[in-house]
Design an enzyme around this catalytic site. Structure first.
Site, short mmCIF file in Angstrom:
data_model
loop_
_atom_site.label_atom_id
_atom_site.label_comp_id
_atom_site.label_asym_id
_atom_site.label_seq_id
_atom_site.Cartn_x
_atom_site.Cartn_y
_atom_site.Cartn_z
N GLU A 232 8.33 10.09 -46.46
CA GLU A 232 7.67 11.23 -45.58
C GLU A 232 8.99 11.66 -44.99
O GLU A 232 9.20 11.00 -43.69
CB GLU A 232 6.55 10.72 -44.72
N ASP B 167 6.68 5.69 -44.19
CA ASP B 167 6.50 6.73 -43.20
C ASP B 167 7.75 6.83 -42.38
O ASP B 167 8.60 6.01 -42.29
CB ASP B 167 5.46 5.90 -42.31
#
Length: 733
Positions: A465, A412
């Site tokens: 990401e 993330d």
């Protein structure tokens, strides 16, 4: 240590400090000590009025004298060597037995100190945290925690009345790790660490950074995990995945928030076992290849969706215990589904029981808020340049992949790690040593995580990401890339969704939103994400983003899905979007499953299932997802009609043609080039009645004739339904 005139007795100062929990080295006082060929035993047992020592066989070794009425005892006992001691304590309320934790030596050894100090230890989860074991013939739990700047660290819990004086830990000076073996503490015991900072301040009780199990929120204690090995049944799956080149395989990912996919009738969460029974068959039936879980690492705040974890090594207790999560993964693998976990190494919350100022100093984070504070999320940023922090996170990645057999990690917020000035204005960030905005330490950390992941856990992969144009995200580390296996293609998502939101009458002026992505589509190994981030915070669902009336919204969505499944790159779809959830996602409630009773919603679900089947069946749609050789433009510039078409290729496989008509006007016929003359089978028509469309099409077959004025091998006249995508497979006969 000061001695009394008896020689073997400790001073009143030592006793007072032990009783007050202020002694900086209680192992030098308590336990067994050989003095002039005799052995002295000292123990602190609060509440005891008498204390007698025994060996483990039950033989009495002598009675200790009470030196302090708080429970400090001392005496000479009859032993010939160091050994575990069991005390029988008594007061007016009765008797109880205590095995002396200070009679045991250290569990960690010099090689642990060496590799931990070097920052290269890759088995930290076996060494730090709480581990139930048999040590020197006694069952108990070994606790170890890194707190180099603490004056004193104690383990407190349900086994010692949360009394920080009872189990003050031994400090290993070389590493700053504190450890103690506490007899008779068994799996299921709750515990935390009581830390006295270097300035003498008692900190809020801290959860264990390496805890492998935690209490259910709102409680925040760590839990001693059951060490029994899990009986995995996915050996064949794990062996087979080591042979895969995921870049050249179909990968269709169903992204799930376990707390809101489905709930029990009373609104409570499903357990890991119930999710295994319901979620896994559902996803497998839809034809997805992987389930991606929003973070299930322990976190205190439900609306954070798991992205602000305080227990990075513990599966959240919301759905059960760690063994329950292992059963979920095992069931997924036995159904042929991989499991990915959203992993959050970029930042951590500042809850007082967590990592923030763990030993009274900025230990895991930077002291300078320009480096250590994240303004977007009100969180602390890890100090990636500190070897112990890098090791903590690297070991965590390997822990999930090894212990729970996960197939991969989606990392993330990578962009926030790469840039020192991420979401910061001038003067709010500190340049690197070269004066730039690249976070050199975070880059090195990400390269290390990826190198270790691919080196240690064959058959697994990582996904970034990363929302910027940083070069080499999926390039190997030996080529100075970050070393990820895949990267989310945020540009594709933003451009194409913006296009789909426009009224079809205006789309001709924005055709480049569809074509621009192909300029960089093969610069990285991309995953095309329609994730949870697109259906929250007032953005609405994918269905409500589509232009037009209700019929057109469904037609647009179906056409868009098939366009995406035909586009180069792996696929990701957030839960609920496979049946066109109308409301935007709310983590506090289950999805609107009743919508499947409506034909239009069921039609979208059928389409997603069929798209996954075709995508997996036809190598041309997946085997060259990441390579330009697998893509060929057919129609890129029909702005006026908002039509776009391309061919997909793979070695030793028939070509596939994808055509999208993004206006509500049927084109009958539409004359277009084709890669080959002959029979083409209509594998997907998003306007089919089966999907609740208007059922305009080509009766399942298109015939292309040889020759084309633009130099293509063949030409076909095709019926293009309104707001539709066709996927055509060449039939070589």
């Amino acid at each position: 240590m000061a001695k009394t005139q008896s020689g073997w007795q400790v001073s009143g100062t030592d006793i007072s400090q032990v009783v007050a929990g202020q002694h900086d080295n209680p192992f030098s006082v308590l336990g067994l000590h050989q003095i002039d060929r005799a052995w002295a035993a000292r123990a602190f047992v609060p509440g005891a009025q008498t204390l007698e020592a025994f060996d483990l066989s039950g033989k009495s070794l002598g009675v200790l004298e009470q030196r302090h009425d708080a429970g400090f005892f001392e005496g000479q006992i009859s032993v010939s060597d160091r050994q575990p001691i069991r005390y029988r304590a008594s007061n007016e309320g009765g008797e109880w037995d205590v095995i002396d934790p200070y009679a045991f030596g250290p569990v960690l050894g010099p090689m642990d100190d060496y590799y931990i100090g070097e920052g290269s230890h890759l088995r930290l989860s076996d060494k730090l945290g709480a581990h139930f074991m048999t040590f020197e013939g006694v069952e108990g739990t070994h606790f170890a925690v890194w707190a180099p700047n603490a004056r004193r660290v104690s383990v407190v819990g349900s086994f010692n009345d949360w009394d920080g004086r009872r189990h003050v830990m031994r400090k290993r000076m070389e590493t700053g790790i504190w450890e103690i073996f506490v007899p008779n503490v068994r799996p299921g015991a709750q515990y935390k660490y009581e830390i006295i900072g270097k300035d003498g301040t008692r900190l809020p009780l801290k959860a264990d950074p390496f805890a492998q199990q935690s209490e259910l929120r709102p409680k925040t204690a760590s839990v001693v995990a059951d060490p029994a090995p899990f009986d995995w049944t996915d050996g064949a799956y794990c062996t087979e995945r080591k042979q895969r080149d995921y870049r050249r395989e179909a990968m269709s990912i169903y992204e799930v928030h376990l707390g809101s996919w489905r709930r029990r009738p009373d609104g409570t969460f499903l357990s890991y076992d119930q999710l295994a029974e319901q979620l896994i068959p559902y996803v497998a039936d839809l034809g997805f290849t992987h389930i991606e879980l929003l973070p299930i690492t322990e976190h205190p705040f439900d609306p954070s969706w798991g992205y602000q974890p305080t227990g990075l090594y513990a599966p959240t207790a919301r759905f059960g215990d760690p063994a329950g999560f292992a059963r979920f993964v095992d069931a997924a693998h036995n159904a042929g589904l991989g499991v990915l976990l959203d992993w959050v190494p970029a930042h951590f919350p500042t809850d007082e029981h967590g990592l923030a100022r763990f030993d009274g100093t900025a230990l895991y984070e930077h002291e300078d808020p320009r480096q250590g504070y994240h303004p977007d999320w009100n969180t602390a940023i890890y100090n990636f340049g500190r070897k112990e922090v890098s090791s903590y996170l690297t070991n965590n990645a390997l822990y999930w992949l090894e212990k729970f057999h996960l197939d991969g990690l989606r990392v993330d917020a990578v962009a926030s790690m790469l840039y020192l000035d991420y979401s910061r204005k001038q003067g709010e960030w500190v340049p690197n040593q070269h004066g730039g905005n690249e976070n050199i330490e975070a880059i090195a950390f990400l390269q290390r995580v990826n190198a270790e992941t691919y080196g240690q856990e064959a058959g697994t992969f990582t996904v970034a990401e990363e929302s910027t144009s940083w070069g080499g995200v999926t390039a190997p580390t030996y080529a100075k890339g970050l070393g990820f296996g895949f990267k989310w293609n945020m540009g594709f998502m933003n451009d194409t969704l913006r296009y789909m939101q426009r009224d079809p009458v205006h789309r001709r002026f924005h055709h480049n939103d569809l074509t621009f992505g192909l300029l960089y589509a093969f610069s990285e190994n991309f995953i095309l994400p329609l994730s949870h981030d697109e259906v929250v915070h007032g953005k609405g669902s994918l269905l409500t983003k589509m232009a037009g009336d209700d019929w057109q919204k469904f037609a647009n969505l179906r056409a868009y899905y098939a366009f995406m499944w035909g586009y180069p790159g792996k696929k990701l779809l957030f839960m609920g979007q496979e049946f066109a959830q109308r409301e935007e996602w709310n983590e506090a409630t289950a999805l609107d499953w009743w919508l499947l009773d409506a034909p239009a919603h069921e039609g979208v679900r059928r389409l997603v299932s069929d798209l996954n089947a075709v995508y997996r069946e036809l190598p041309a749609l997946h085997a060259r997802d990441c390579e330009p050789e697998g893509f060929e433009w057919i129609i890129a510039n029909d702005h006026a009609n908002s039509i776009i078409a391309w061919a997909r290729h793979a070695p030793d496989s028939p070509p596939v043609v994808v055509i999208s008509n993004f206006t509500p006007v049927p084109r009958t016929p539409y004359r277009m080039p084709m890669p080959a003359a002959g029979r083409w089978i209509e594998r997907i028509n998003t306007d089919a009645g089966w999907y609740s469309g208007s059922n305009i099409g080509n009766q399942g077959v298109i015939n292309a004739t040889e020759g084309n004025e633009y130099g293509y091998p063949a030409t076909a006249e095709i019926v293009l339904p309104p707001l539709s995508t066709l996927i055509l497979q060449f039939d070589p006969g």
